[in-house]
Design a protein around this motif. Structure first.
Motif, PDB file in Angstrom:
ATOM      1  N   PHE A  78      27.596  27.640 -17.104  1.00  0.00           N
ATOM      2  CA  PHE A  78      28.280  27.918 -15.843  1.00  0.00           C
ATOM      3  C   PHE A  78      29.422  28.911 -16.066  1.00  0.00           C
ATOM      4  O   PHE A  78      29.550  29.906 -15.349  1.00  0.00           O
ATOM      5  N   ASP A  79      30.226  28.661 -17.100  1.00  0.00           N
ATOM      6  CA  ASP A  79      31.359  29.551 -17.381  1.00  0.00           C
ATOM      7  C   ASP A  79      30.898  30.937 -17.818  1.00  0.00           C
ATOM      8  O   ASP A  79      31.548  31.933 -17.514  1.00  0.00           O
ATOM      9  N   GLU A  82      30.189  32.879 -14.770  1.00  0.00           N
ATOM     10  CA  GLU A  82      31.437  33.321 -14.141  1.00  0.00           C
ATOM     11  C   GLU A  82      32.083  34.453 -14.935  1.00  0.00           C
ATOM     12  O   GLU A  82      32.696  35.343 -14.365  1.00  0.00           O
ATOM     13  N   MET A  85      30.517  37.505 -13.871  1.00  0.00           N
ATOM     14  CA  MET A  85      31.004  37.903 -12.546  1.00  0.00           C
ATOM     15  C   MET A  85      32.386  38.549 -12.612  1.00  0.00           C
ATOM     16  O   MET A  85      32.742  39.363 -11.775  1.00  0.00           O
ATOM     17  N   ARG A  86      33.212  38.144 -13.584  1.00  0.00           N
ATOM     18  CA  ARG A  86      34.612  38.543 -13.575  1.00  0.00           C
ATOM     19  C   ARG A  86      34.968  39.571 -14.648  1.00  0.00           C
ATOM     20  O   ARG A  86      35.753  40.480 -14.398  1.00  0.00           O
ATOM     21  N   ASP A  87      34.417  39.406 -15.853  1.00  0.00           N
ATOM     22  CA  ASP A  87      34.910  40.208 -16.972  1.00  0.00           C
ATOM     23  C   ASP A  87      33.929  41.246 -17.502  1.00  0.00           C
ATOM     24  O   ASP A  87      34.329  42.178 -18.191  1.00  0.00           O
ATOM     25  N   PHE A  90      30.713  45.675 -14.187  1.00  0.00           N
ATOM     26  CA  PHE A  90      29.655  45.628 -13.177  1.00  0.00           C
ATOM     27  C   PHE A  90      28.735  44.420 -13.356  1.00  0.00           C
ATOM     28  O   PHE A  90      27.593  44.428 -12.923  1.00  0.00           O
ATOM     29  N   TRP A  92      29.089  41.588 -11.884  1.00  0.00           N
ATOM     30  CA  TRP A  92      28.831  41.044 -10.538  1.00  0.00           C
ATOM     31  C   TRP A  92      27.642  41.761  -9.899  1.00  0.00           C
ATOM     32  O   TRP A  92      26.832  41.145  -9.213  1.00  0.00           O
ATOM     33  N   TYR A  96      24.334  39.796  -8.830  1.00  0.00           N
ATOM     34  CA  TYR A  96      23.963  39.777  -7.413  1.00  0.00           C
ATOM     35  C   TYR A  96      22.647  40.516  -7.165  1.00  0.00           C
ATOM     36  O   TYR A  96      21.874  40.127  -6.291  1.00  0.00           O
ATOM     37  N   PHE A 263      25.801  43.901  -1.491  1.00  0.00           N
ATOM     38  CA  PHE A 263      27.196  44.330  -1.480  1.00  0.00           C
ATOM     39  C   PHE A 263      28.041  43.641  -0.406  1.00  0.00           C
ATOM     40  O   PHE A 263      29.243  43.495  -0.558  1.00  0.00           O
ATOM     41  N   PRO A 266      26.423  38.814  -0.463  1.00  0.00           N
ATOM     42  CA  PRO A 266      25.625  38.501  -1.654  1.00  0.00           C
ATOM     43  C   PRO A 266      25.230  37.034  -1.774  1.00  0.00           C
ATOM     44  O   PRO A 266      24.284  36.708  -2.463  1.00  0.00           O
ATOM     45  N   ASN A 267      25.959  36.160  -1.067  1.00  0.00           N
ATOM     46  CA  ASN A 267      25.620  34.739  -1.179  1.00  0.00           C
ATOM     47  C   ASN A 267      24.926  34.197   0.061  1.00  0.00           C
ATOM     48  O   ASN A 267      24.800  32.987   0.226  1.00  0.00           O
ATOM     49  N   TYR A 275      27.864  26.766  -6.630  1.00  0.00           N
ATOM     50  CA  TYR A 275      29.102  27.247  -7.248  1.00  0.00           C
ATOM     51  C   TYR A 275      29.954  26.087  -7.766  1.00  0.00           C
ATOM     52  O   TYR A 275      31.095  26.272  -8.166  1.00  0.00           O
ATOM     53  N   LEU A 276      29.402  24.878  -7.713  1.00  0.00           N
ATOM     54  CA  LEU A 276      30.027  23.738  -8.395  1.00  0.00           C
ATOM     55  C   LEU A 276      29.231  23.473  -9.654  1.00  0.00           C
ATOM     56  O   LEU A 276      28.002  23.444  -9.628  1.00  0.00           O
TER      57      LEU A 276
END
Lengths: 439, 261
Positions: A78-79, A82, A85-87, A90, A92, A96, A263, A266-267, A275-276
């Motif tokens: 899971f991490d 994420e 998605m964050r670090d 591109f 994300w 997506y 864009f 996306p969800n 997302y949990l």
């Protein structure tokens, strides 16, 4: 390579000739994708083969780069998503594209399949072409299911638990199969590991079957909206540049729509609860699969009664797999010699009813079975709608189609594609011909 | 402006197609809970951006109120630069927290002040400790809460401002609180926000509504830090694809016009 200007085998520069006389890749491409003669009356629904090929490549490419950053371990998966998605640069966009890509892959294959059903593309001599397509569809479902488990969110975990448990309904060997799928006695780290490995493998199996699908297509030639075989060169055009051009238009429009979702929403097709992070002790209120599985999920749940010695659970599983099984034998269920629904006045109606039936099944699959369909009308629950639509699905394929072949009186077929397309005009005098889609 | 309108129309049209395809998306919404009123958020829409002033205040609410129980483990202190904080400010925020590091040369774990590259320090060392301090309930990590609920930001704002006395005849179980916006109406978290619960550094009056608004803006950014880049890139990509589609269509018409079809 320009079309139609050179002969197979002896083409291009010296190097190309040298390679081609030893490994005929260039003459193969020339023959199968450039000179390949396709009926000239395709409508826009014939774009989806090219679109699906593009989607498969897109999914493999984004998937390979995601796999470089993903960690298949229950405490890290899971991490790691994420982190993508964050670090990851591109990241994300990669994720997506991959997640929405799955959705649009299924939108495309459903349109492709219903197009085949409307125009009778599964009928002889294209039975194996159709059956290979169903194999691709099955492999896609397995791949998508395993891919959805990888982010290790709540729906990943609980979806995996529910779906793998289905196999326990199989008599005698069911429990052993489930243990094998899990790699243990519950959905846990070994499950995640093997699903990751298989999720990486299956797209290449799909690629292999796609090659067979295309080989079969190039032996029989494409069907077309009239369902009448081309009678000669006046009925066809070279695939390149005419259909490479037309496929490019369809692909660009399709990708535009997909990009709007990637864009800006996306969800939209996703389940918020994923997302949990997966929590094996917290069961979500409603466990639902991704939208593209909902009709099959509805069929599974609609058999909630025992049939003779078959208990409800096994019955549901059989019905669900049976709903794809009937597609396998579709070429032999539909007895009508006429391919295109445009010349089948009764089948045409039942085609649209089947499409509606599948959409309603999708609705049923996403709702709790005990909810009323219309607020306030307590006696008519979602499960009842499920009974009706599940019955109709099988009734259509197993009863209606064989009977229609006997009792339906088809309209007269045009003598040739040219005759129907030109409507009596003289060939060669129509530089400003009307759009072919009206043909 | 014409392009903008077309894009919006295209987005609306694709949304319409999609909602026909997916008739059942709203079916999953929590059963029975009161629906939060949809707000006009700054981050919504094709050109939506983060309301930085509000999100900065939201960080203050998170740090002074929420972070007592809720972790924010997906966000690093360095990420706060995207909200307009300077490096000095971020260093000062991080330095307020201690993290366990190590082992050092002697093989010992040790405590040190957090640095900008650390993730937000969680209030509890593990889920069990968090439950033990909260009546057995686990306060969820806030990094992704906006994305993890149908209704998103509206739902969380509704929840934070929606505490009220239970209607007569309703027995609220021990250790739970009444909130009609929560599925099932009984929530372990007591009303977290009180009037003037924080003293905003920018002088904004800290009403419950204001704090809820600000902290949701902060949580939205925490959940989707890529949003502004995503939408900016998306505008260019979609515009390019629309033009490409039009050009390809024109070329296709030209090519096919030579054919009898």
């Amino acid at each position: 390579m320009s079309a139609g200007t050179h002969q197979t085998g002896g083409t291009g520069s010296g190097l190309v000739k040298w390679i081609d006389s030893r490994l005929p890749v260039f003459s193969y491409m020339q023959k199968e994708y450039a000179e390949f003669e396709a009926p000239k009356n395709f409508n826009w629904f014939w774009n989806f083969g090219a679109i699906l090929t593009f989607m498969l490549v897109l999914m493999i490419m984004t998937g390979v780069f995601l796999a470089m950053q993903y960690t298949p371990h229950t405490s890290l998966a899971f991490d790691s998503v994420e982190r993508i998605m964050r670090d990851v640069n591109f990241g994300w966009l990669l994720r997506y594209l991959h997640a929405n890509g799955a959705t649009f892959f299924f939108i495309a294959i459903y349109i492709h399949m219903f197009r085949g059903m409307y125009y009778g593309s599964y009928k002889g001599p294209r039975e194996l072409l159709w059956m290979l397509g169903v194999v691709i569809f099955l492999l896609m479902m397995a791949t998508a299911f395993m891919g959805y488990v990888l982010p290790w969110g709540q729906m990943s975990f609980w979806g995996a638990t529910v779906i793998t448990n289905l196999f326990s309904a199989i008599p005698l060997v069911g429990d052993s199969i489930v243990t094998l799928l899990w790699g243990g006695f519950s959905v846990d780290n070994p499950t995640l590991n093997r699903f990751f490995a298989l999720h990486y493998l299956f797209p290449f199996l799909i690629f292999g079957v796609v090659i067979l699908h295309v080989i079969a297509l190039h032996v029989t030639g494409s069907n077309n909206p009239l369902g009448v075989d081309p009678k000669g060169p006046q009925d066809t055009v070279p695939f390149h540049p005419y259909y490479t051009m037309k496929d490019s238009v369809g692909l660009a429009v399709f990708v535009t729509i997909m990009a709007a979702f990637v864009f800006f929403a996306p969800n939209f097709f996703g389940e918020p609860e994923n997302y949990l992070e997966a929590a094996p002790l917290v069961t979500p209120a409603h466990i639902v699969p991704e939208w593209y599985f909902l009709p099959f999920f509805a069929i599974l749940r609609s058999v909630d009664f025992n049939i003779w010695f078959i208990d409800a659970k096994l019955g549901g599983v059989l019905a669900m797999f049976g709903s794809i099984g009937v597609l396998f034998i579709l070429p032999w269920l539909d007895k009508s010699p006429v391919r295109s629904a445009n010349f089948r006045p009764i089948y045409k109606w039942f085609f649209w009813i089947l499409l509606l039936d599948c959409i309603v099944l999708g609705y049923v699959g996403g709702k709790p079975t005990g909810d009323p369909v219309v607020a306030g009308v307590e006696w008519f629950k979602v499960i009842h709608l499920g009974y009706i639509t599940t019955f109709w699905y099988f009734f259509h394929f197993l009863i209606l189609l064989p009977l229609l072949g006997i009792f339906e009186r088809p309209k007269p077929l045009p003598k040739s594609i040219s005759e129907a397309v030109l409507g009596g005009r003289t060939p060669g005098a129509t530089a400003n011909a009307k759009q072919m889609e009206k043909a | 402006m014409g392009i903008v309108c077309n894009l919006r129309r295209a987005a609306a049209a694709t949304g319409l197609i999609a909602s026909v395809v997916l008739v059942s998306s709203s079916a999953i919404a929590a059963g029975g809970a009161k629906h939060a009123v949809a707000q006009d958020w700054h981050f919504e829409g094709v050109f939506g951006t983060v309301d930085r002033a509000s999100a900065q205040r939201g960080l203050q609410v998170y740090l002074e109120v929420c972070s007592g129980c809720h972790a924010l483990k997906q966000v690093a202190y360095r990420n706060l630069a995207a909200l307009g904080f300077t490096e000095t400010e971020i260093k000062a925020i991080a330095a307020n927290y201690e993290v366990t590091d190590g082992p050092n040369d002697e093989g010992e774990m040790f405590q040190r002040p957090a640095v900008v590259s650390d993730s937000f320090v969680s209030p509890f060392p593990n889920a069990e400790a968090a439950k033990a301090s909260n009546n057995g309930a686990l306060p969820p990590d806030l990094s992704l809460q906006v994305k993890a609920h149908a209704g998103g930001a509206d739902y969380i704002r509704g929840l934070l401002t929606g505490y009220e006395d239970a209607p007569s005849g309703t027995d609220v179980p021990d250790g739970l609180n009444y909130n009609p916006f929560f599925p099932g109406s009984f929530i372990a978290m007591p009303a977290p926000l009180a009037e003037d619960g924080v003293e905003y550094t920018d002088g904004t009056k800290a009403s419950v509504d204001q704090m809820a608004w600000d902290v949701v803006n902060f949580m939205q950014w925490a959940a989707e830090p890529e949003m502004e880049q995503r939408k900016k890139t998306g505008f260019k990509v979609v515009l390019f694809l629309i033009i490409l589609s039009a050009v390809l269509y024109a070329a296709k018409r030209k090519m096919w016009s030579n054919l009898d079809h």
